[in-house]
Design an enzyme around this catalytic site. Sequence first.
Site, mmCIF file in Angstrom:
data_model
loop_
_atom_site.group_PDB
_atom_site.id
_atom_site.type_symbol
_atom_site.label_atom_id
_atom_site.label_comp_id
_atom_site.label_asym_id
_atom_site.label_seq_id
_atom_site.Cartn_x
_atom_site.Cartn_y
_atom_site.Cartn_z
ATOM 1 N N ARG A 63 25.163 -26.148 -2.856
ATOM 2 C CA ARG A 63 25.836 -26.986 -1.861
ATOM 3 C C ARG A 63 27.271 -27.193 -2.305
ATOM 4 O O ARG A 63 27.555 -27.945 -3.242
ATOM 5 C CB ARG A 63 25.107 -28.327 -1.700
ATOM 6 C CG ARG A 63 23.727 -28.190 -1.107
ATOM 7 C CD ARG A 63 23.785 -27.554 0.252
ATOM 8 N NE ARG A 63 22.482 -27.567 0.911
ATOM 9 C CZ ARG A 63 22.264 -27.032 2.085
ATOM 10 N NH1 ARG A 63 23.252 -26.444 2.746
ATOM 11 N NH2 ARG A 63 21.067 -27.067 2.628
ATOM 12 N N ALA A 75 15.151 -26.674 5.615
ATOM 13 C CA ALA A 75 15.829 -27.446 6.664
ATOM 14 C C ALA A 75 16.802 -26.557 7.415
ATOM 15 O O ALA A 75 17.173 -25.494 6.940
ATOM 16 C CB ALA A 75 16.578 -28.623 6.038
ATOM 17 N N GLU A 92 12.691 -22.537 10.547
ATOM 18 C CA GLU A 92 13.326 -22.763 9.244
ATOM 19 C C GLU A 92 12.335 -22.565 8.099
ATOM 20 O O GLU A 92 12.686 -22.020 7.053
ATOM 21 C CB GLU A 92 13.947 -24.162 9.188
ATOM 22 C CG GLU A 92 15.135 -24.336 10.101
ATOM 23 C CD GLU A 92 16.318 -23.423 9.760
ATOM 24 O OE1 GLU A 92 16.448 -22.988 8.593
ATOM 25 O OE2 GLU A 92 17.124 -23.153 10.664
ATOM 26 N N GLU A 96 13.348 -19.754 5.418
ATOM 27 C CA GLU A 96 13.763 -20.176 4.086
ATOM 28 C C GLU A 96 12.711 -19.991 3.006
ATOM 29 O O GLU A 96 13.057 -19.787 1.847
ATOM 30 C CB GLU A 96 14.243 -21.632 4.110
ATOM 31 C CG GLU A 96 15.532 -21.776 4.889
ATOM 32 C CD GLU A 96 16.210 -23.117 4.688
ATOM 33 O OE1 GLU A 96 15.622 -24.021 4.056
ATOM 34 O OE2 GLU A 96 17.346 -23.263 5.184
ATOM 35 N N GLU A 144 22.031 -18.708 1.260
ATOM 36 C CA GLU A 144 20.567 -18.622 1.182
ATOM 37 C C GLU A 144 20.094 -17.442 0.347
ATOM 38 O O GLU A 144 18.909 -17.336 0.032
ATOM 39 C CB GLU A 144 19.974 -18.519 2.592
ATOM 40 C CG GLU A 144 20.186 -19.763 3.433
ATOM 41 C CD GLU A 144 19.612 -19.627 4.832
ATOM 42 O OE1 GLU A 144 19.319 -18.488 5.265
ATOM 43 O OE2 GLU A 144 19.456 -20.655 5.492
#
Length: 192
Positions: A63, A75, A92, A96, A144
Amino acid sequence: MTFAHETVSRAERYHGAIFSVYTDQVTMSDGSTAARDVVENRGAVVVVAVDDADRVVLIKQYRHPVGRHLWELPAGLRDVPGEDETLTAARELAEEVDLTAGRIDRLVDLHTSPGFADESVRVFLARDLAPVPDADRHERTAEEADIEVRRVPLDECVAMVFRGEITNAAAVAGVLAAARARDSGWTLLRTV
């Protein structure tokens, strides 16, 4: 007595793909007017995926605003117009962490920073998990691409929250709500 707060004027400061920023002039309870900066956001869904062994599927993702990798829950933004939130959560989860859920329930709703943002987050509980077939898996790119996926016992996730190892607000709320819901025999859940 409740005072009706009205937006007298609005000036756009920034418009982007994910959020926009405005300065509103708003009437206050004492009758005065004050400037309030507002971030409008599409909102998001978060998924607490709990397997049959009472383990939560966590992801560790970089992040940039905080400059480090954080333990989080799967998320994503509500970025597909007209898509039902439950479908967004399922999408999601598949994208993910390569999982599907046989059951999805509403867990909690959050206003992440209501002092300046309208972002709302709906946290779902996903159970009866199954792997997405290899041929149908999403190719993860950008931030990701290096997601670390780990299954951690729910009680250990709670301990991680209290040790400051899970700090993402939606993940904290989701983990604590899932633990409470489990301890109640799942009677606190709202069906979708």
